[in-house]
Design an enzyme around this catalytic site. Structure first.
Site, PDB file in Angstrom:
ATOM      1  N   CYS A 157       2.924   0.896 -11.266  1.00  0.00           N
ATOM      2  CA  CYS A 157       2.324  -0.439 -11.156  1.00  0.00           C
ATOM      3  C   CYS A 157       2.138  -1.114 -12.518  1.00  0.00           C
ATOM      4  CB  CYS A 157       0.989  -0.342 -10.431  1.00  0.00           C
ATOM      5  SG  CYS A 157      -0.149   0.759 -11.254  1.00  0.00           S
ATOM      6  N   ASP A 159       9.052  13.203  -7.247  1.00  0.00           N
ATOM      7  CA  ASP A 159       8.306  12.633  -8.380  1.00  0.00           C
ATOM      8  C   ASP A 159       8.763  13.391  -9.628  1.00  0.00           C
ATOM      9  OD1 ASP A 159       5.347  10.936  -8.513  1.00  0.00           O
ATOM     10  OD2 ASP A 159       5.989  12.037 -10.300  1.00  0.00           O
TER      11      ASP A 159
HETATM   12  C1  LIG Z   1       1.636   4.723  -8.679  1.00  0.00           C
HETATM   13  S1  LIG Z   1       1.995   6.408  -8.824  1.00  0.00           S
HETATM   14  C2  LIG Z   1       2.175   6.829  -7.116  1.00  0.00           C
HETATM   15  C3  LIG Z   1       1.324   7.986  -6.731  1.00  0.00           C
HETATM   16  C4  LIG Z   1       1.452   8.499  -5.315  1.00  0.00           C
HETATM   17  N1  LIG Z   1       1.671   7.505  -4.321  1.00  0.00           N
HETATM   18  C5  LIG Z   1       0.260   9.363  -4.937  1.00  0.00           C
HETATM   19  O1  LIG Z   1      -0.139   9.348  -3.765  1.00  0.00           O
HETATM   20  O2  LIG Z   1      -0.291  10.073  -5.786  1.00  0.00           O
HETATM   21  C6  LIG Z   1       3.649   6.378  -9.384  1.00  0.00           C
HETATM   22  C7  LIG Z   1       4.312   7.744  -9.421  1.00  0.00           C
HETATM   23  O3  LIG Z   1       5.688   7.559  -9.695  1.00  0.00           O
HETATM   24  C8  LIG Z   1       6.138   8.594 -10.527  1.00  0.00           C
HETATM   25  N2  LIG Z   1       7.337   8.085 -11.188  1.00  0.00           N
HETATM   26  C9  LIG Z   1       7.398   7.042 -12.042  1.00  0.00           C
HETATM   27  N3  LIG Z   1       8.671   6.837 -12.423  1.00  0.00           N
HETATM   28  C10 LIG Z   1       9.423   7.784 -11.798  1.00  0.00           C
HETATM   29  C11 LIG Z   1      10.812   8.093 -11.803  1.00  0.00           C
HETATM   30  N4  LIG Z   1      11.671   7.390 -12.547  1.00  0.00           N
HETATM   31  N5  LIG Z   1      11.249   9.111 -11.039  1.00  0.00           N
HETATM   32  C12 LIG Z   1      10.362   9.843 -10.298  1.00  0.00           C
HETATM   33  N6  LIG Z   1       9.027   9.601 -10.257  1.00  0.00           N
HETATM   34  C13 LIG Z   1       8.569   8.574 -10.993  1.00  0.00           C
HETATM   35  C14 LIG Z   1       4.955   8.880 -11.441  1.00  0.00           C
HETATM   36  O4  LIG Z   1       5.016  10.196 -11.953  1.00  0.00           O
HETATM   37  C15 LIG Z   1       3.768   8.669 -10.496  1.00  0.00           C
HETATM   38  O5  LIG Z   1       3.377   9.876  -9.905  1.00  0.00           O
END
Ligand SMILES: C[S@@+](CC[C@H](N)C(=O)[O-])C[C@H]1O[C@@H](n2cnc3c(N)ncnc32)[C@H](O)[C@@H]1O
Length: 281
Positions: free
Chosen positions: A69, A25
């Site tokens: 999302c 992440d």
């Molecule tokens: C919907 S949340 C998912 C959270 C996770 N499933 C949890 O249990 O907490 C989306 C996550 O994707 C990460 N994210 C978004 N774009 C990203 C990228 N380009 N590279 C790495 N992480 C990313 C965000 O920081 C966020 O924590």
């Protein structure tokens, strides 16, 4: 079953007790919570540019993906693949062309279904068997809603069926001594009282609505409030964490707003557990 947790956030997959080989992440606050709670490697990386060989090198047969999302939420602009927050998902779809694992699970809001990104995902995994469901932890008996879309792509056929519910009363998820910041002031109650979704602590059938990352900031549509001992208050971060299925003692940031934000982006842990168990059958 070894899992690579992509878009790992605070570790909704690891919280099931799954054998997570590594998590990725880019968010520093999510990463801090993840490493405070789990011992396996958690990498702060941007998935937009991660090399396919690096992902394949973790040797996990299952890749769990919870991409952002916002491009698909009903209340957002729904820019789908034109939203920059979709770039990393599109990159991972390219990765699948040469380095697809045995199993991929994708979790997102219901608005993902039918999107262009959804169609491209299905196409990228066209050599896998696909199964899709919209599941909510309340159907398992948990006293909280979090309806989400799940796509499972596997090299062998997989059937997704929800187990019989085991009702869990809301009262068992509550703090014995809730923190002071959960109290609502009179002005807040006067302005928003009628619009709040309130559940009663003594109601054995109470089901709270979905807690979003805006809980504590946005007065309405971000999660339920609790009536207890004749007063209405917010749920505390630990209560939200329990309702999401995180284990007792899960470490969260001191700042409640940050905790609500990270929890609101996370996963319904009991649903993730069911899905991972079905993959093992
Ligand atoms: C919907 S949340 C998912 C959270 C996770 N499933 C949890 O249990 O907490 C989306 C996550 O994707 C990460 N994210 C978004 N774009 C990203 C990228 N380009 N590279 C790495 N992480 C990313 C965000 O920081 C966020 O924590």
């Amino acid at each position: 079953m070894r899992v690579l947790e992509l878009y790992a956030g605070i570790g909704g997959v690891a919280a099931t007790g799954a054998d997570v080989v590594a998590a990725i992440d880019h968010d520093p606050f999510a990463h801090a919570v993840y490493t405070a709670n789990f011992d396996h490697p958690a990498h702060r990386l941007n998935l937009v540019s991660v090399r396919p060989e690096r992902l394949a090198g973790f040797g996990a047969p299952v890749w769990w993906m919870s991409p952002p999302c916002q491009p698909f939420t009903v209340r957002g602009a729904r820019r789908d693949v034109d939203d920059r927050r979709c770039e990393s998902l599109l990159h991972l779809l390219d990765v699948f062309e040469t380095h697809a694992p045995d199993t991929v699970v994708v979790e997102n809001v219901p608005g993902f279904e039918g999107s262009v990104a959804h169609a491209r995902l299905r196409h990228a995994l066209r050599d896998h068997h696909l199964a899709e469901v919209e599941w909510c932890p309340s159907a398992l008996g948990w006293p909280v809603q979090r309806r989400r879309f799940y796509l499972v792509a596997s090299r062998r056929p997989v059937t997704l069926h929800m187990p019989e519910p085991v009702p869990l009363p809301l009262a068992t998820f509550l703090d014995p001594d809730p923190p002071a910041h959960t109290e609502l002031d009179a002005d807040f109650l006067r302005r928003f009282g009628d619009a709040l979704h309130v559940v009663d602590a003594a109601d054995p059938e109470a089901v709270a609505c979905c807690f979003t990352g805006a809980y504590g900031r946005s007065p309405v549509y971000a999660g339920s409030y609790l009536r207890q001992d004749g007063r209405v208050r917010r749920f505390s971060p630990s209560e939200v964490a329990r309702l999401m299925g995180f284990p007792e003692g899960f470490s969260l940031p001191e700042d409640p707003a940050r905790s609500y934000r990270l929890l609101g982006n996370s996963l319904a842990v009991p649903v993730v557990r069911v899905l991972l168990q079905l993959l093992e059958e």
